[in-house]
Write a protein that holds these residues in place. Structure first.
Motif, PDB file in Angstrom:
ATOM      1  N   VAL A   1     -31.623 -16.922   1.230  1.00 38.15           N
ATOM      2  CA  VAL A   1     -30.237 -16.816   0.746  1.00 38.15           C
ATOM      3  C   VAL A   1     -29.257 -17.272   1.834  1.00 38.15           C
ATOM      4  N   THR A   2     -29.520 -16.858   3.087  1.00 36.00           N
ATOM      5  CA  THR A   2     -28.590 -17.268   4.156  1.00 36.00           C
ATOM      6  C   THR A   2     -28.633 -18.773   4.384  1.00 36.00           C
ATOM      7  N   LYS A   3     -29.734 -19.385   3.965  1.00 31.04           N
ATOM      8  CA  LYS A   3     -29.849 -20.840   4.124  1.00 31.04           C
ATOM      9  C   LYS A   3     -29.428 -21.546   2.836  1.00 31.04           C
ATOM     10  N   GLN A   4     -28.628 -20.864   2.046  1.00 31.21           N
ATOM     11  CA  GLN A   4     -28.107 -21.417   0.787  1.00 31.21           C
ATOM     12  C   GLN A   4     -29.199 -21.732  -0.224  1.00 31.21           C
TER      13      GLN A   4
ATOM     14  N   LEU B   1     -25.511 -19.850  -7.282  1.00 28.58           N
ATOM     15  CA  LEU B   1     -25.653 -19.280  -5.941  1.00 28.58           C
ATOM     16  C   LEU B   1     -24.712 -19.938  -4.941  1.00 28.58           C
ATOM     17  N   VAL B   2     -24.493 -21.220  -5.115  1.00 26.09           N
ATOM     18  CA  VAL B   2     -23.654 -21.916  -4.144  1.00 26.09           C
ATOM     19  C   VAL B   2     -22.299 -22.356  -4.703  1.00 26.09           C
ATOM     20  N   GLU B   3     -22.183 -22.360  -6.047  1.00 28.12           N
ATOM     21  CA  GLU B   3     -20.936 -22.899  -6.592  1.00 28.12           C
ATOM     22  C   GLU B   3     -20.077 -21.865  -7.321  1.00 28.12           C
TER      23      GLU B   3
END
Lengths: 192, 275
Positions: free
Chosen positions: A123-126, A76-78
């Protein structure tokens, strides 16, 4: 040159066994782990699964491979990561449900709306947000009492996860069932 | 004029420890997504660490220093993740999305979700192991009559059909929704608080019948537990205050406080056991 006709057709027994493993819930989670399928069906399990997937497409179903949660959260973040052996296979709906069919899932449309708000906000907050922030936003939509009940229900069903610090993150079911990319794009495009 | 090697006299270890603890707390808040990772100026934090490092002598101070470095490294990692995330297709500005989520109707939100939702198809069933376990339990269980005999309650009355009216009379079910009742009581308490300030517990809870009193006390306990009201306990009585902005969750460090309601006495006897 190898002809496409050479493709093996697997014995129907293997297909049956694969669908049993995927559909019947044995533990807390549905579906089957990759190693489980390998051990039960044999080394050609990937071909069996792909044949099963083709068969299920007639019923608007598909076999979906889902990477483990920690792997997905990193994804999700990488960005793109390599596949792991610990993946889980599920049978999911290939298409989507029409609004009239939403009740078939066991969730009311307003509860699904609340889930949308919670997921999109996280999701917007990672992938992680304080519970009180999610509660505050949700309460504006569905009221405070219902917010408390719904967040508990989403956590119980695996859509959300809460840690000791009171932060909410996406649960295994959200990562398996929801196409986050589509959801965020649709939300960005949707007007009132 | 001071020499460059002289220790700055004003550097106080206590303020150094305080600075480091504040840094650790900020890092923790960032980890819990209470702040944006870029809220923390890492360069300034490193400068602070450098400023105090030559003066640390005790092991505890070195541990504090190490923990701060470790936490700063995590914040840096979150900053990296944030940059990656912002460049991904999933990124939407949080403020813009929040605005949108507030503006969209419940129906529209639900429909949007349905378009990106592919629910898992699963089947729950009894397994052979589960059936065996159930049978074993059933075989070992005494009959209902046998279990009643142990309690010496005499012979049980034969089962009879029931209806909603009798369930309501027995107090097993209510005609009104629980949440609706709770909200009604909260509104009542807020109104009374607005008019008279703190409300006496017993005058708020007590009603003509014992059943009504117990029911109101039961609802009040929910209001208190989830931060919709506050209770203060004096030497002789207890007071309630309805809150306009409830926390909606169990407060940290809250204590359980049992209140006995007796059927016979005119004024309910209260007995508290603080925990």
């Amino acid at each position: 040159m190898q002809e496409s006709g050479d493709e093996k057709r697997f014995y129907s027994d293997k297909l049956k066994h694969a669908i049993h493993l995927l559909l019947f819930k044995r533990g807390k989670m549905p579906g089957a782990k990759e190693w489980e399928l390998k051990a039960s069906i044999g080394k050609n399990y990937k071909q069996v699964i792909s044949q099963l997937d083709a068969l299920l497409s007639d019923f608007d179903l598909q076999v979906k491979k889902v990477e483990p949660e920690h792997h997905q959260n990193r994804h999700l973040v990488e960005g793109e990561l390599e596949s792991t052996d610990d993946a889980r296979y599920f049978v999911t709906l290939r298409g989507t449900l029409a609004p009239k069919e939403a009740r078939l899932s066991g969730w009311r449309i307003d509860n699904l709306a609340a889930l949308t708000v919670a997921i999109a906000y996280i999701v917007t907050k990672q992938g992680k947000a304080p519970r009180e922030e999610v509660e505050k936003l949700l309460a504006e939509k569905v009221g405070r009492w219902k917010t408390l009940t719904l967040l508990d229900a989403f956590t119980r069903n695996g859509y959300l996860k809460e840690d000791e610090a009171g932060s909410l993150s996406l649960g295994w079911r959200t990562l398996s069932e929801v196409n986050l990319r589509d959801l965020m794009t649709l939300l960005a495009e949707t007007g009132r | 004029m001071t020499s460059p090697n002289a220790k700055p006299e004003r550097v106080r270890l206590a303020s150094g420890r305080k600075d480091l603890r504040e840094l650790i707390q900020t890092c923790q808040a960032v980890r819990e997504r209470k702040f944006n990772p870029f809220f923390l100026d890492v360069a300034l934090a490193v400068e602070t660490l450098r400023k105090y490092f030559p003066f640390w002598d005790l092991l505890d101070d070195h541990c504090l220093d190490a923990q701060t470095i470790n936490d700063l490294a995590e914040v840096l990692n979150l900053q990296k993740s944030q940059l990656r995330y912002q460049s991904s297709a999933l990124y939407t500005a949080p403020e813009a999305l929040e605005k949108k989520l507030r503006a969209l109707s419940v129906k529209r939100l639900g429909e949007t979700f349905l378009k990106s939702w592919h629910p898992i198809v699963e089947r729950e069933q009894l397994t052979v192991g589960g059936i065996r376990e159930g049978l074993r339990y059933w075989d070992q269980m005494l009959s209902f009559e046998e279990r009643r005999k142990r309690l010496r309650l005499g012979r049980a009355a034969p089962p009879t059909p029931t209806d909603l009216d009798s369930l309501v009379r027995s107090g097993i079910m209510t005609r009104e929704d629980f949440a609706k009742n709770l909200r009604k009581l909260w509104e009542e308490l807020r109104t009374q608080t607005a008019e008279n300030g703190a409300v006496k517990y017993w005058s708020f809870v007590r009603r003509e019948t014992y059943e009504e009193t117990v029911q109101r006390a039961y609802y009040v306990s929910f209001l208190l537990t989830y931060g919709f009201a506050k209770m203060a306990r004096g030497d002789t009585d207890m007071t309630l205050v309805g809150l306009d902005t409830p926390t909606g969750k169990v407060a940290e460090g809250s204590v359980s406080y049992p209140i006995a309601i007796t059927r016979s006495s005119e004024s309910q006897i209260e007995q508290g056991i603080g925990t």
